[in-house]
Design a protein around this motif. Structure first.
Motif, PDB file in Angstrom:
ATOM      1  N   ALA A 121       0.828  -1.205   0.000  1.00  0.00           N
ATOM      2  CA  ALA A 121       0.000   0.000   0.000  1.00  0.00           C
ATOM      3  C   ALA A 121       0.862   1.255   0.000  1.00  0.00           C
ATOM      4  N   ASN A 133      -5.871   6.104  -2.860  1.00  0.00           N
ATOM      5  CA  ASN A 133      -4.681   5.400  -2.398  1.00  0.00           C
ATOM      6  C   ASN A 133      -4.208   5.908  -1.039  1.00  0.00           C
ATOM      7  N   ILE A 136      -6.666   3.941   1.122  1.00  0.00           N
ATOM      8  CA  ILE A 136      -6.265   2.541   1.241  1.00  0.00           C
ATOM      9  C   ILE A 136      -5.098   2.395   2.205  1.00  0.00           C
ATOM     10  N   ALA A 137      -4.070   3.227   2.012  1.00  0.00           N
ATOM     11  CA  ALA A 137      -2.883   3.138   2.863  1.00  0.00           C
ATOM     12  C   ALA A 137      -3.240   3.428   4.324  1.00  0.00           C
TER      13      ALA A 137
END
Length: 361
Positions: A121, A133, A136-137
């Motif tokens: 990630a 993103n 997500i991370a």
């Protein structure tokens, strides 16, 4: 789950405080990720190509179809080994099973998968710093924090949690209309408000308001927010409000031990004893369908059944169920089982022992 060695000074105090909140933090943060209604604008970045697969996997997790999730996650990893998503969804399945069934059996698998997902990630974010993103991370780092804390890496866990919140805030900054990052921020702030009388910061009312916003506007975490609101209402004695949420969740996730456990507690708290009795029985049947089984969880569930039967003047049934509860309690394996979110096993065992002495008179 927590090493027993003594930790010196402030570090030891911080560990003890976090250990007290840790089971509830898991309940709040890992309530099961299920998407809300489709967003009018499609998600960009890391989620766009796999959004349908992700939504399918998330739905399966909430329906307790964990084996299907693991099989599909393996397919995702095979198709795109550079993506964090397959590793993360498999880790989520293992963590959900451990939390819902209170068994440590899959800890090694979770720790390995979430560590891989964390690296991937971070790499994805560096390559494509999109809103999604960052999101997500941030979510992956939140799960990785749990693995670090469970292994005794407390300072790394705290730093990882702070990094998770920073990433979620960045996602929110990049897209103020994206409500979902508020979920992790809300859980973090709520737990901070409960430590040291709120001296570490965090405002409970503001955290609850964020959860309500995600519940209403979330692209992916609407139902996750519902689960967490249910838990906060239950912890604070707002049983009617919690039950309103659970009524909705129960329509869709009656196979989930988490949903059933909360429902049984809430029906009991609101005086609907016959209904509570039926849900405890449903929960016990659900727990026994997956091996290994948590004897501590079965002991707690049978104790509630015994107490309900006693309240309903079914004394013979109550005594039999209480004896069953005591037998399960005696078989509990502390090194293999997890604590519940709201009450320690030691307290449950104390209630069982007190009832054994009192009810025999």
């Amino acid at each position: 789950m927590y090493p027993s060695k003594n930790l010196p000074g402030l570090r030891g105090l911080l560990h003890r405080l976090l250990a007290i909140r840790f089971p509830l933090f898991c309940a709040l943060f890992l309530a099961g990720l299920i998407p809300a209604a489709a967003s009018p604008r499609p998600p960009a970045g890391g989620l766009s190509a796999d959004s349908r697969s992700i939504k399918t996997l998330i739905e399966l997790i909430n329906r307790s179809e964990h084996d299907s999730v693991l099989a599909l996650s393996r397919d995702l990893i095979g198709e795109d080994p550079a993506s964090p998503l397959g590793y993360f969804m498999a880790a989520d399945a293992y963590q959900t099973m451990m939390r819902d069934f209170r068994i440590k059996a899959w800890q090694t698998e979770f720790d390995s998968l979430i560590a891989i997902a964390s690296v991937k990630a971070t790499t994805l974010l560096e390559r494509e710093p999109t809103v999604e993103n960052h999101f997500i991370a941030g979510v992956v780092q939140g799960y990785y924090c749990l693995a670090l804390f469970g292994s005794g890496s407390y300072l790394r866990a705290i730093k990882t949690a702070e990094n998770s919140i920073s990433l979620l805030r960045k996602a929110r900054q990049l897209d103020p209309g994206f409500a979902d990052p508020l979920f992790g921020i809300a859980v973090y702030e709520y737990n901070k408000s409960k430590l040291l009388f709120g001296l570490l910061g965090g405002e409970e009312k503001a955290a609850v308001a964020k959860l309500r916003k995600v519940e209403k506007e979330g692209r992916y975490l609407s139902t996750n927010a519902s689960y967490s609101l249910q838990a906060t209402y239950l912890e604070n004695g707002q049983y009617d409000s919690a039950l309103v949420i659970n009524d909705h969740l129960y329509k869709y996730y009656a196979a989930s031990p988490s949903c059933l456990y909360h429902r049984a507690l809430l029906l009991e708290k609101t005086g609907r004893l016959e209904e509570a009795l039926q849900i405890w029985e449903q929960l016990i049947a659900t727990l026994q369908r997956r091996q290994p089984v948590s004897n501590g969880f079965l002991a707690e569930s049978h104790y509630h059944l015994a107490w309900l039967n006693r309240q309903l003047k079914r004394d013979e049934n109550a005594r039999k169920l209480l004896i069953q509860s005591a037998r399960f309690a005696a078989r509990r394996r502390a090194d293999e089982e997890l604590e519940g979110s709201y009450i320690k096993f030691k307290e449950i065992k104390g209630k069982i022992n007190s009832a054994l002495a009192e009810w025999q008179q």
